[in-house]
Structures are given as C-alpha cells and as structure tokens.
Design a protein around this motif. Sequence first.
Motif, PDB file in Angstrom:
ATOM      1  N   LEU A 122     -10.800 -24.645   5.860  1.00  0.00           N
ATOM      2  CA  LEU A 122     -10.522 -23.214   5.834  1.00  0.00           C
ATOM      3  C   LEU A 122      -9.583 -22.817   6.965  1.00  0.00           C
ATOM      4  O   LEU A 122      -9.756 -23.266   8.101  1.00  0.00           O
ATOM      5  N   ALA A 123      -8.672 -21.926   6.664  1.00  0.00           N
ATOM      6  CA  ALA A 123      -7.684 -21.493   7.658  1.00  0.00           C
ATOM      7  C   ALA A 123      -8.242 -20.398   8.555  1.00  0.00           C
ATOM      8  O   ALA A 123      -7.681 -19.306   8.672  1.00  0.00           O
ATOM      9  N   LEU A 124      -9.364 -20.697   9.216  1.00  0.00           N
ATOM     10  CA  LEU A 124      -9.914 -19.757  10.198  1.00  0.00           C
ATOM     11  C   LEU A 124     -10.504 -20.551  11.352  1.00  0.00           C
ATOM     12  O   LEU A 124     -10.767 -21.745  11.240  1.00  0.00           O
ATOM     13  N   ASP A 125     -10.709 -19.874  12.482  1.00  0.00           N
ATOM     14  CA  ASP A 125     -11.247 -20.548  13.669  1.00  0.00           C
ATOM     15  C   ASP A 125     -12.178 -19.612  14.415  1.00  0.00           C
ATOM     16  O   ASP A 125     -12.590 -18.566  13.891  1.00  0.00           O
ATOM     17  N   ASP A 126     -12.501 -19.960  15.652  1.00  0.00           N
ATOM     18  CA  ASP A 126     -13.478 -19.172  16.416  1.00  0.00           C
ATOM     19  C   ASP A 126     -12.969 -17.785  16.798  1.00  0.00           C
ATOM     20  O   ASP A 126     -13.756 -16.943  17.232  1.00  0.00           O
ATOM     21  N   THR A 127     -11.690 -17.536  16.657  1.00  0.00           N
ATOM     22  CA  THR A 127     -11.145 -16.206  16.952  1.00  0.00           C
ATOM     23  C   THR A 127     -11.319 -15.255  15.775  1.00  0.00           C
ATOM     24  O   THR A 127     -11.037 -14.065  15.892  1.00  0.00           O
ATOM     25  N   GLY A 128     -11.753 -15.780  14.629  1.00  0.00           N
ATOM     26  CA  GLY A 128     -11.970 -14.939  13.466  1.00  0.00           C
ATOM     27  C   GLY A 128     -10.987 -15.231  12.347  1.00  0.00           C
ATOM     28  O   GLY A 128     -10.377 -16.298  12.290  1.00  0.00           O
ATOM     29  N   MET A 129     -10.824 -14.267  11.468  1.00  0.00           N
ATOM     30  CA  MET A 129      -9.996 -14.400  10.282  1.00  0.00           C
ATOM     31  C   MET A 129      -8.534 -14.115  10.611  1.00  0.00           C
ATOM     32  O   MET A 129      -8.175 -12.988  10.932  1.00  0.00           O
ATOM     33  N   PRO A 130      -7.650 -15.114  10.553  1.00  0.00           N
ATOM     34  CA  PRO A 130      -6.235 -14.855  10.837  1.00  0.00           C
ATOM     35  C   PRO A 130      -5.652 -13.902   9.795  1.00  0.00           C
ATOM     36  O   PRO A 130      -5.846 -14.097   8.597  1.00  0.00           O
ATOM     37  N   LYS A 131      -4.932 -12.907  10.257  1.00  0.00           N
ATOM     38  CA  LYS A 131      -4.421 -11.891   9.341  1.00  0.00           C
ATOM     39  C   LYS A 131      -3.056 -12.237   8.774  1.00  0.00           C
ATOM     40  O   LYS A 131      -2.710 -11.801   7.667  1.00  0.00           O
TER      41      LYS A 131
END
Length: 269
Positions: A122-131
């Motif tokens: 998935l294209a997300l990490d600990d910073t949250g959902m990339p916009k």
Amino acid sequence: MLIIGEKINGTRKEVAAAIAARDADKIRELARTQVEAGANYLDVNAGTSPDLEPEVMRWLVRTVQQEVDTPLSIDTPNPLALAAALGEAAQTPLVNSISGEAERLERILPQAAEHGCPLIMLALDDTGMPKTVDDRMRVIGRLLERTDDAGIPQDRLFIDPLIMAISTGDEQGNVALETMRRVREQIPDAHITGGLSNISFGMPARSLINQAFVVLAISAGMDSAIMDPTNRDLIGMILAAESLVGKDRFCRTFNGAFRDGRIGPRTAA
C-alpha cells in the motif's frame, strides 16, 4: 485481470455471523461461488479482534481449502494471524499487505519473503495517507527498496495506489489513476491492484461509477482488482475494456465468456 475475490471478510455481517457460528457451509459457499465466477485468489479476512484472529484465520483457511484449491490472499496486519494462516495454506498465498508503516514492514515483510509469497503493498506510511501522486510514488519507492532487499522480485508485487472515494474529494479518482500510470511506467513488472469499489463509497448508483472507473483504471495499467467476481456487469466491463486496449489476444477471453453465458444478456434457463 487478476481477480482477488473480496467476499470472505469478517467485517461483512453475514461473514461475521458465519464465523461466530463456525458455519463452514456458508464459508465454503462463498469460496465456491467466487471461484466459479473466475476469481484467481480468494481474500480471507477474519475481521475480528487481534487475540482471536489467529485461531479464526486457521479455521477460515482450512474451511476454504476444503472446498476449492484456488490460492488465498491472507488479509491481515497481524503477524500472528499471518503466521497461523501460512501454516495452514496448502499453496503459496498472496499476502495482503505491507505498507511503509514501520511495524508492518518489520513483522509482515519477513514472513512474506521467507515463504516466497506475492505481496500487496500500500502506498501509505506512518505519516498517514499521501494526498498527491508524488508523495505516493515516494512511499512506493521506499517500499521497493525494502522488498528488493528482502529478495522479493518485482513481478510478485501487487502495488495498491490507494483508491479512495470520490465522495471525499474531487481529485481522488485522478490521483489514483495517475499513480497507476506512473507505476506502470516506472515499475513495469509489478502488478497494480486495489479495492475497486472504494471509488464509489458514499455515492448513489455505485455500480455505474465502479464500471466507469475500471475502464479508466485498465487503460492506466491496472491488471488486478480486489472485487466481487460474481458481479456480472463489472466482469463484462473488465473483459470489454481489456479487449479494447489489446490485453485480450484475438478477444478470446471476451468471446469465451460470452459463449459461456458469463457476460452479456442473461439467457433463460
């Protein structure tokens, strides 16, 4: 299109009830109907509390495998539940999923690598959902470094660009589609997947939106979807779109599905 059947998911009321009652017949029916409709993988999600999940996952995997021999997609962020499922799997499953979140990378990725599993990332990490597309591609790039280091070939990766509901923002469709285009261009050996119906959440006439989106997604490079394989209209749209973009040699798959009565007008029994 590689289809990952979505229906054995404990967050759905009928599946939660079947799990609670250990209704094996219901789970086997869901497995059988999805495979008969053409699913390449069956997603298995216990949808229960982490302490109960390993035992439930063992039961689900065993139950599904009593009915079909289609490979499974083990859908859990819980490393103990994943280990339980891997111990029961009769053939190498797809692991759903890792992300750039540190805990998933440290506890899920090694298990997938050890067992030689294909892997959804998935294209997300600990910073949250990339916009933005650029931010999603940065996350994907970092994940590729980790999967490369773990020895997982890129042709065993299923990259999820994050398909979000258009009801939450006008650009959600465009961002997902452009991320797909970038992935197809920059990582040509990888698969592109995602929860297809996410795009229409909160909207009326959801089936129309899903059908329109899958045509655009296939054009952008999507070659896999987490979806309901028994949805006749959606399957027809997928096969038609693949024929139009040259992914169905001599339209054999489309024509075969039509002859078999799996797409097109329903015929009287």
